[in-house]
Structures are given as structure tokens and as C-alpha cells.
Design an enzyme around this catalytic site. Structure first.
Site, PDB file in Angstrom:
ATOM      1  N   TYR A  25       5.104  18.499  -3.424  1.00  0.00           N
ATOM      2  CA  TYR A  25       4.105  19.389  -4.034  1.00  0.00           C
ATOM      3  C   TYR A  25       4.338  20.847  -3.648  1.00  0.00           C
ATOM      4  CZ  TYR A  25       1.268  15.733  -6.113  1.00  0.00           C
ATOM      5  OH  TYR A  25       0.839  14.712  -6.920  1.00  0.00           O
ATOM      6  N   TYR A  47      -7.141  10.434  -9.775  1.00  0.00           N
ATOM      7  CA  TYR A  47      -5.826  10.481  -9.135  1.00  0.00           C
ATOM      8  C   TYR A  47      -5.588   9.158  -8.415  1.00  0.00           C
ATOM      9  CZ  TYR A  47      -1.855  11.515  -6.208  1.00  0.00           C
ATOM     10  OH  TYR A  47      -0.616  11.456  -5.615  1.00  0.00           O
ATOM     11  N   ASP A  91     -10.083   1.856  -6.060  1.00  0.00           N
ATOM     12  CA  ASP A  91      -9.006   2.516  -5.312  1.00  0.00           C
ATOM     13  C   ASP A  91      -9.656   3.225  -4.117  1.00  0.00           C
ATOM     14  OD1 ASP A  91      -7.087   4.149  -4.257  1.00  0.00           O
ATOM     15  OD2 ASP A  91      -6.485   5.077  -6.148  1.00  0.00           O
ATOM     16  N   LYS A 143      -3.582   5.318   3.548  1.00  0.00           N
ATOM     17  CA  LYS A 143      -4.112   6.464   4.311  1.00  0.00           C
ATOM     18  C   LYS A 143      -4.738   6.056   5.653  1.00  0.00           C
ATOM     19  CE  LYS A 143      -4.098   9.755   0.622  1.00  0.00           C
ATOM     20  NZ  LYS A 143      -4.558   9.963  -0.714  1.00  0.00           N
TER      21      LYS A 143
HETATM   22  C1  LIG Z   1      -3.542   9.600  -1.915  1.00  0.00           C
HETATM   23  C2  LIG Z   1      -4.075   8.665  -2.928  1.00  0.00           C
HETATM   24  C3  LIG Z   1      -3.253   7.714  -3.544  1.00  0.00           C
HETATM   25  C4  LIG Z   1      -1.767   7.677  -3.321  1.00  0.00           C
HETATM   26  O1  LIG Z   1      -1.434   7.315  -2.017  1.00  0.00           O
HETATM   27  P1  LIG Z   1       0.026   7.693  -1.474  1.00  0.00           P
HETATM   28  O2  LIG Z   1       0.116   6.984  -0.162  1.00  0.00           O
HETATM   29  O3  LIG Z   1       0.043   9.175  -1.331  1.00  0.00           O
HETATM   30  O4  LIG Z   1       1.017   7.199  -2.458  1.00  0.00           O
HETATM   31  C5  LIG Z   1      -3.835   6.816  -4.409  1.00  0.00           C
HETATM   32  N1  LIG Z   1      -5.149   6.839  -4.660  1.00  0.00           N
HETATM   33  C6  LIG Z   1      -5.982   7.732  -4.085  1.00  0.00           C
HETATM   34  C7  LIG Z   1      -7.434   7.686  -4.386  1.00  0.00           C
HETATM   35  C8  LIG Z   1      -5.471   8.691  -3.211  1.00  0.00           C
HETATM   36  O5  LIG Z   1      -6.287   9.602  -2.677  1.00  0.00           O
END
Ligand SMILES: *Cc1c(COP(=O)(O)O)cnc(C)c1O
Length: 420
Positions: free
Chosen positions: A15, A142, A234, A263
Site C-alpha cells: 500500500y 473490505y 468476517d 489479526k
Molecule cells: C485485514 C482484513 C482482512 C484481510 O486480512 P489480511 O490478513 O490482511 O489478509 C479481511 N477482512 C477484514 C475485515 C480485515 O480487516
């Protein structure tokens, strides 16, 4: 050559417009909420290093568990084999996830956790012999940077070069009291084609920390259940305490069929992804027909070090102090919000759990807003890492941040409001 010059010779950063970007800042040590630069500065990591860190940097307990596991087993193929850390982590997670979640599928990051979830849904219908290929998602969503995850994300500057190659997705507005009935009818009309509905529960992170009510999401989730449309929560960003509860969908009475994690899963220490699902989805792949297998797996699926670290992060998360810290941050954010929300330079201040976002009243809200760089540098000069999404400044700290550090950040935001 110094580290930065060597970096610029050899590395292409994520990015980052490499032509115009400022030089990267070398970080040589992390401890708690602080990151230490090569030239001896101490920075407050107010964005948890891209939203991953929940217990602070270089946590000694996590480090110990990683070290022990490194001496025991660093990696093993996960098809045909298993290991204690993966089994322990699956049991740990299932013990705190909504009761309908029954199986844990491992991958290695958030985007892959989403890819797996989408493939589970699409193949669920394929295995049933039904033609259901359309996916429902929110505008401004996202879900990651791989192709499937990009396809279900809102179309933006990030996806523009690939838009024609992304599969068709039905995008809907975030729900509110006014439009929720309209969205429900849309789902009913499309239901025979819909494979699933994917959403970021309560907060759209990269979209600009856009927040919506659990109640309204609940109505949509219940409606999907009634209409037999699978739901994917998600929770890659919202999981593990971010929203004030362990998971964002702990705020809704309806439960998702599939959930995605990464994360905070490892406390932000290692790359790991998980897709969990309910029994009925898993069962649809059980067959004597090999064609019904979920053919998906990554080399580093369920890496034992990552799983050990996730188990250590789980232990820390379950300590009463952690939940108290989450509540404390939430309360501090709320106080700050009530003191600042009428500021004439702010268009909106919103807060959910440990996340607070302040939207500067500029002409148009955009990721490329020029105020972004000014604010980023302003905070960095004051030893705070805040990385605005365009004109939106947000704080998303590790849960161990002190009240003093929070107050310092709030104070600097006040000053930024006077300045910009
Ligand atoms: C960061 C994020 C992703 C992608 O995760 P990465 O480990 O960066 O590939 C998917 N969904 C959400 C809601 C996110 O915040």
C-alpha cells in the site's frame, strides 16, 4: 549503507506509492504499546500495527510459548497429520465461539480465511446440486486483497485495475431503521441465486471505520436464516475483544453460519487464519464421492508456532484483566467522544468498543484526501503512530495501553483539530 538505504534498494512496500512515499522508519524493538526506532525514538503504536496487536509488542508470555514450540516442532504437513497446538487451539476457540460453530479450518491470513469461507459456501450449494453463485456484500466492504476477497469488497481505487476480472457481487447499503425492509425484500427476491451474505459485523474497517447497529445487522442475519441464505461474519478485525465483547456477533442474537479470523488471533505475533463453520456446512462435504472434498490448503496451514502463539494469546485474552482493560479503553473513548463531538471541524465522531474514529469535515471523504499526510506527520512528530484513512483519524490501541498514553493521544488530536 544504512538500513533505510538498503531497504530502498531491495524492498517494495505494501500500500505504498514508492515514488512519493516518505522513507520507511526502521523499528528495532517493541515493548508493550511502544515501538522503538533505530535512532532511539519511542513511538506509541495507537493502531496496533495494522490492527493485529492486542496484548502489546514482544509479550514475554507469548515469546516464551513460541520459543518452547520452536524447540519442539516448527512445522508439519497438516493433511494426514495433526499436532497438539492445532487441536488445543481449535478446542479453545470453539469454547468461546457461538455454540453453532463446530469445525475449525486453518489457513494463514485474513484474506485466505475469507477465500475459504467463500469456497465453503459456493461448494456447499454445488455439493447439494443447486445453482447458487451470487454473493451479497456491503458497499464499502473490505475483506482482503486476494481475488475472491477483493471481489466481495467494495469497488474502489484499490480494486480499479482488476474490476473487470472480479466476479459479480450484489452490493447493498449498510442497514438502518429506514432501509432495512427494502434490503430484506431484495434478499427475498434474490434468494434462489444467493450463495451467501458476507459482512464485517458492526464496523467496516478499511472502508473508513464505518459503524452500524447490531440490531439492524441482527434483522438481516435473521432474515437470511429464514430465507436459507448462508451468512459469513468476517471477524478478522473485530474478533478477540475489539468491539467490547469477544466477537462482534456476540452483540447479535442471530449467529453466522461461517466466521473468519486472523489479526488478533495470534495477538498480532504471527500470521494465521481460521475459518469456522457450523455442522450442516461441514456435513455437506462428507461423501464417498471424492468430488465433494474441500480442495483447499496452504503450505503453512496450522503452523505449530503460529498455533502455539495463538494459544498463548488466548490465555492472555481470557484473563479478567484483559476484559477490564477493554472496558476501561471503551469508557475513556466515550468520555473523549462526548467532550469533542461538537467540534466544528469534525463531521462525525463514532465509537465501538476499543475503536474510536473522528471524521474531519473536509470537502469529500476520500482515502486520498490531502489532509491525511498532514495529520499522519503531525502525530508522528509527536511520537504517535496514527494512520488516518483519508480524513478519518481512528485509534485502535493494544488493550494494555495506559490511561496516560490515551490521554496524551487525545490531547494531540485536540491540538491537531486546532491546527488543521
Ligand atoms: C485485514 C482484513 C482482512 C484481510 O486480512 P489480511 O490478513 O490482511 O489478509 C479481511 N477482512 C477484514 C475485515 C480485515 O480487516
Amino acid at each position: 549503507m544504512d538500513l533505510v538505504s538498503r531497504d530502498l534498494e531491495a524492498i517494495w512496500h505494501p500500500y505504498t506509492q514508492m515514488k512519493t512515499a516518505a522513507k520507511p522508519i526502521p523499528i528495532v524493538k517493541g515493548e508493550g504499546v511502544y515501538l522503538y526506532t533505530e535512532d532511539g525514538r519511542k513511538l506509541i503504536d495507537a493502531i496496533s500495527s495494522w490492527w493485529v496487536n492486542i496484548h502489546g509488542h514482544s509479550h514475554p508470555y507469548i515469546a516464551q510459548k513460541a520459543f518452547e514450540q520452536l524447540n519442539q516442532l516448527e512445522h508439519v504437513i497438516f493433511a494426514g497429520f495433526t499436532h497438539p497446538q492445532a487441536v488445543n487451539l481449535a478446542e479453545n476457540l470453539l469454547s468461546i465461539l457461538p455454540k453453532n460453530q463446530k469445525k475449525i479450518f486453518y489457513s494463514d491470513n485474513g484474506s485466505t480465511a475469507v477465500e475459504v469461507a467463500l469456497k465453503m459456501c459456493l461448494q456447499y450449494w454445488f455439493n447439494k446440486g443447486q445453482q447458487r453463485k451470487k454473493i451479497l456484500a456491503f458497499k464499502n466492504a473490505y475483506h482482503g486483497d486476494t481475488f475472491g476477497a477483493m471481489a466481495v469488497s467494495g469497488r474502489s481505487a484499490w480494486t480499479a485495475p482488476f474490476d473487470s476480472l472480479l466476479f459479480d457481487v450484489e452490493f447493498i447499503d449498510l442497514p438502518n431503521k429506514e432501509n432495512v425492509e427494502r434490503i430484506k425484500s431484495k434478499i427475498t427476491n434474490l434468494k434462489s441465486e444467493l450463495a451467501c451474505f458476507i459482512f464485517e459485523p458492526l464496523i467496516q474497517g478499511s472502508g473508513g471505520m464505518l459503524m452500524y447497529e447490531a440490531e439492524d445487522l441482527d434483522v438481516l442475519m435473521q432474515h437470511c436464516q429464514k430465507e436459507d441464505v448462508l451468512t459469513i461474519a468476517d471477524e478478522v478485525m473485530t474478533g478477540f475483544g475489539r468491539t467490547g465483547k469477544l466477537f462482534a456477533t456476540d452483540h447479535t442474537s442471530a449467529k453466522a453460519d461461517i466466521m473468519c479470523f486472523s489479526k488478533g488471533l495470534t495477538g498480532g505475533t504471527m500470521a494465521l487464519g481460521i475459518t469456522s463453520c457450523k455442522q450442516e456446512i461441514y456435513d455437506e462435504f462428507l461423501s464417498d464421492d471424492k468430488m465433494k472434498t474441500l480442495f483447499h490448503g496452504h503450505s503453512f496451514t496450522a503452523n505449530p508456532i503460529a498455533c502455539a502463539v495463538a494459544n498463548a494469546s488466548f490465555d492472555l485474552l481470557m484473563k479478567p484483566e484483559t476484559l477490564e482493560n477493554i472496558k476501561r479503553i471503551e469508557q475513556k473513548h466515550q468520555e473523549f467522544k462526548s467532550g469533542i463531538q461538537d467540534h466544528p471541524k469534525l463531521k462525525d465522531v463514532r465509537q465501538t468498543g476499543t475503536i474510536i474514529a473522528l471524521e474531519w469535515a473536509t470537502e469529500g471523504t476520500s482515502y486520498f484526501n490531502s489532509i491525511r499526510d498532514a495529520l499522519y506527520n503531525f502525530f508522528l512528530d509527536r511520537n504517535i503512530i496514527l494512520r488516518p484513512l483519508g480524513n478519518i483519524v481512528y485509534i485502535m490501541p493494544p488493550y494494555c495501553i495506559s490511561n496516560e498514553d490515551l490521554d496524551y493521544i487525545y490531547q494531540q488530536i485536540q491540538e491537531a483539530l486546532d491546527r488543521f
